[in-house]
Design a protein around this motif. Structure first.
Motif, mmCIF file in Angstrom:
data_model
loop_
_atom_site.group_PDB
_atom_site.id
_atom_site.type_symbol
_atom_site.label_atom_id
_atom_site.label_comp_id
_atom_site.label_asym_id
_atom_site.label_seq_id
_atom_site.Cartn_x
_atom_site.Cartn_y
_atom_site.Cartn_z
ATOM 1 N N GLU A 1 -6.146 -0.895 -5.423
ATOM 2 C CA GLU A 1 -6.719 0.426 -5.703
ATOM 3 C C GLU A 1 -5.620 1.452 -5.974
ATOM 4 O O GLU A 1 -5.757 2.318 -6.832
ATOM 5 C CB GLU A 1 -7.568 0.879 -4.516
ATOM 6 N N TRP A 2 -4.521 1.360 -5.238
ATOM 7 C CA TRP A 2 -3.438 2.341 -5.411
ATOM 8 C C TRP A 2 -2.463 1.941 -6.517
ATOM 9 O O TRP A 2 -1.469 2.622 -6.738
ATOM 10 C CB TRP A 2 -2.692 2.566 -4.091
ATOM 11 N N ARG B 1 -5.943 6.451 4.259
ATOM 12 C CA ARG B 1 -5.833 5.670 3.023
ATOM 13 C C ARG B 1 -4.728 4.634 3.017
ATOM 14 O O ARG B 1 -4.540 3.957 1.996
ATOM 15 C CB ARG B 1 -5.618 6.642 1.846
ATOM 16 N N ASN B 2 -3.970 4.548 4.082
ATOM 17 C CA ASN B 2 -2.780 3.687 4.010
ATOM 18 C C ASN B 2 -2.649 2.744 5.205
ATOM 19 O O ASN B 2 -1.545 2.326 5.538
ATOM 20 C CB ASN B 2 -1.527 4.561 3.876
ATOM 21 N N TYR B 3 -3.768 2.394 5.816
ATOM 22 C CA TYR B 3 -3.730 1.554 7.015
ATOM 23 C C TYR B 3 -4.406 0.227 6.686
ATOM 24 O O TYR B 3 -5.613 0.175 6.401
ATOM 25 C CB TYR B 3 -4.449 2.287 8.149
ATOM 26 N N VAL B 4 -3.647 -0.831 6.707
ATOM 27 C CA VAL B 4 -4.106 -2.146 6.250
ATOM 28 C C VAL B 4 -5.388 -2.587 6.964
ATOM 29 O O VAL B 4 -5.458 -2.543 8.200
ATOM 30 C CB VAL B 4 -3.036 -3.220 6.522
ATOM 31 N N GLY B 5 -6.345 -3.009 6.196
ATOM 32 C CA GLY B 5 -7.534 -3.638 6.768
ATOM 33 C C GLY B 5 -8.688 -2.690 6.981
ATOM 34 O O GLY B 5 -9.767 -3.114 7.402
ATOM 35 N N VAL B 6 -8.457 -1.412 6.711
ATOM 36 C CA VAL B 6 -9.498 -0.402 6.905
ATOM 37 C C VAL B 6 -9.746 0.273 5.556
ATOM 38 O O VAL B 6 -8.818 0.754 4.920
ATOM 39 C CB VAL B 6 -9.048 0.625 7.966
ATOM 40 N N GLN B 7 -10.986 0.278 5.127
ATOM 41 C CA GLN B 7 -11.349 0.893 3.835
ATOM 42 C C GLN B 7 -10.784 2.302 3.745
ATOM 43 O O GLN B 7 -10.836 3.061 4.716
ATOM 44 C CB GLN B 7 -12.873 0.965 3.680
ATOM 45 N N ALA B 8 -10.306 2.661 2.548
ATOM 46 C CA ALA B 8 -9.580 3.918 2.368
ATOM 47 C C ALA B 8 -10.461 5.154 2.509
ATOM 48 O O ALA B 8 -9.968 6.279 2.446
ATOM 49 C CB ALA B 8 -8.883 3.921 1.007
ATOM 50 N N GLN C 1 -7.059 -2.565 -1.114
ATOM 51 C CA GLN C 1 -6.375 -1.279 -0.959
ATOM 52 C C GLN C 1 -5.155 -1.211 -1.872
ATOM 53 O O GLN C 1 -4.962 -0.230 -2.589
ATOM 54 C CB GLN C 1 -5.932 -1.095 0.501
ATOM 55 N N ILE D 1 0.852 -1.196 0.000
ATOM 56 C CA ILE D 1 0.000 0.000 0.000
ATOM 57 C C ILE D 1 0.891 1.251 0.000
ATOM 58 O O ILE D 1 0.677 2.188 -0.785
ATOM 59 C CB ILE D 1 -0.952 -0.008 1.219
ATOM 60 N N THR E 1 -9.370 -6.932 2.455
ATOM 61 C CA THR E 1 -9.442 -5.470 2.418
ATOM 62 C C THR E 1 -8.087 -4.887 2.029
ATOM 63 O O THR E 1 -8.005 -3.969 1.207
ATOM 64 C CB THR E 1 -9.886 -4.916 3.790
ATOM 65 N N GLY E 2 -7.035 -5.425 2.615
ATOM 66 C CA GLY E 2 -5.689 -4.937 2.304
ATOM 67 C C GLY E 2 -5.328 -5.153 0.841
ATOM 68 O O GLY E 2 -4.696 -4.297 0.212
ATOM 69 N N TYR F 1 0.540 10.961 -2.727
ATOM 70 C CA TYR F 1 -0.094 10.264 -3.847
ATOM 71 C C TYR F 1 -1.297 11.034 -4.381
ATOM 72 O O TYR F 1 -1.563 11.064 -5.581
ATOM 73 C CB TYR F 1 -0.526 8.878 -3.372
#
Lengths: 336, 336
Positions: A82-83, B58-65, A79, A32, A75-76, B159
């Motif tokens: 998506e990027w 937007r950059n924390y694994v496991g949490v929708q951006a 993410q 990510i 989810t990861g 980004y």
């Protein structure tokens, strides 16, 4: 984009900035960040890693405590895609250092496998470990409890064992010492060797002093229903009552693909890294359970952040600065 | 449980194992781990910290951006409460080292405030920083864009500025150097001093060489709508076109409450810590933005894990082992 045997040839002549081996929490975090730094990134995930088996991740900020590890992985992955990262389901067989780049040999597909070779400037080793479990004839009986009430990580799940009758299944005498940490959470500990090793008189004495019975017969099966343990039946007919358990039998390290690389410093099966999670090979980083430290999702996620940021910093500093070309002439013209 | 001025007296004679100052990502992670180690834990959160202002993480694994920072705070608070931590909305005014414990003075309530003193063995400083923003007469105009298209963290949001026309609002000449990192993401950079400092000839020359125009008038207002920046109007009437921006004006550190503690080693306003995020005072830990390192949610979360684990380890090792009392006699009896 998602890669597979169908479209992997699109990447044949591609040089990734980084290939991340492993799509668990650490690898996903790295990907990510790398993708958001605008770097060409590929995650290769073999499937069924340690986080895949977590039934509920209870200690990771911002995620409901009923969330299974596989949801975090999904989810990861979304993410990272998506990027702009690529994602490939496959198994990394070997990494070969070609000087400025690595050749990464991947096996894709279980049947009629193909073996593409992909290239990258950096490799992030995020392939982690998998916990050893008791090997029974009926492994489904083990999987019915492992990750539910039969735990593999005391730091993660000790809380959920509080004052319960617990079995500690140890892989060797050294690993029996976990009883004297587990007793923070519960003193009702039965220690099982699964018939795999001899126990010294000193350890027998220490266990007896603490009131922790020792059982040395092989495990026949786990008892209970709906993933709720009620006991362990041994081959000698004994039934050990327990509503929870800790398996402490060591781990398999997914690091074979790095064994041919010179310059890597190992500490046992762990890679030695610096504060940026850079190994002793400047283009190989290690994050999560492969590096020394706490094997925690939160730690792996930060590791990925650090490794990606150091790689970006190195690539960025070597790149020519981007100028605002149409403004340069205007701003640098001598005043009339 | 949630504490307030109504029930805080229930904790008057209580000694917490740890008081965590700050309920952002790092403090919440520490509290979740501490609570799951069975330790008596209190989080004191003053509100409106840095993560509160994040519109999308937007950059924390496991949490929708699309998840805002305040949702992470809310979920994390629920997690900490679920595992047994206490949570108090209040402002820590002072921490006094009493030898074995700390006295933590808290201001609770904006009007008719009360000033309870709470006690703990350990303190985790997780109170972080808040970014300085341009001070305009109409601050709502700043808040309309800050955290949306006007960013404060390049690693987090570079980004989202890709190849856009961007303003860099610098707090001093040193902070103008960010232009030469931001240009990884976009070369279309206009640099604004907001009339706050003089710029050296050397820096003028460097900016001109890169084609980055310099504007030295004060900012009148940000232009745009629905949080989407379109430009910045200066007091001299100039309008600088920009669809995004980076504010690099330094930060306020929420660390006043520690300034009376001897034995703390500071690096500027950051606390110096070891690998466990332990400061030079053995009972004070620092996590997240107060310690040196990357100011990232992921890093703060791992910091909390490390600090809590070290505190647990220290407390556990000093505690008498819990024995299975009714088994001890049985197991230690001589064989008849």
């Amino acid at each position: 984009m998602k890669l597979s045997s169908k479209n992997i040839n699109d990447r044949a002549d591609y040089v990734y900035d980084a290939i991340v081996v492993g799509g668990g929490a650490g690898g996903l975090s790295a990907a990510i960040y790398l993708a958001r730094y605008g770097l060409k990134t590929l995650i290769v995930e073999k499937g069924k890693g340690r986080s895949f088996w977590m039934q509920e991740l209870r200690n990771y900020v911002g995620v409901q405590a009923t969330t299974p590890g596989r949801d975090i992985q999904k989810t990861g992955m979304d993410q990272a895609l998506e990027w702009g990262a690529d994602y490939l389901r496959g198994y990394v067989e070997e990494v070969i250092d070609e000087g400025d780049t690595f050749a990464v040999k991947v096996k894709v597909g279980k049947n009629d496998s193909i073996h593409p070779v992909l290239h990258s400037k950096y490799v992030i080793a995020a392939s982690g470990i998998i916990d050893n479990l008791p090997q029974l004839d009926d492994m489904q009986n083990v999987f019915d409890y492992a990750g539910y009430t039969l735990h593999v990580c005391m730091i993660c799940d000790g809380y959920d064992m509080w004052d319960q009758k617990a079995v500690l299944i140890a892989g060797n005498e050294g690993k029996m010492e976990a009883a004297f940490v587990l007793n923070w959470f519960t003193p009702y500990i039965s220690v099982l060797t699964n018939g795999e090793f001899e126990v010294s008189d000193q350890m027998r004495h220490k266990l007896a002093e603490h009131g922790y019975p020792l059982y040395e017969a092989k495990i026949k099966r786990f008892l209970g229903e709906d993933h709720e343990l009620s006991g362990v039946e041994l081959e000698d007919g004994t039934v050990v009552e327990a509503t929870t358990g800790l398996v402490n039998m060591g781990s398999q390290y997914h690091n074979d693909y790095l064994k041919g690389i010179a310059d890597l410093e190992w500490d046992g099966e762990n890679l030695v890294t610096d504060e940026w999670r850079q190994t002793t090979h400047p283009r190989i980083f290690a994050v999560g359970d492969l590096k020394k430290g706490l094997n925690q999702v939160s730690v792996a996620v930060a590791d990925g952040t650090m490794a990606a940021t150091k790689i970006w910093r190195t690539i960025r500093r070597a790149a020519p600065p981007r100028k605002w070309e149409e403004k340069v002439a205007e701003l640098t013209a001598p005043i009339a």
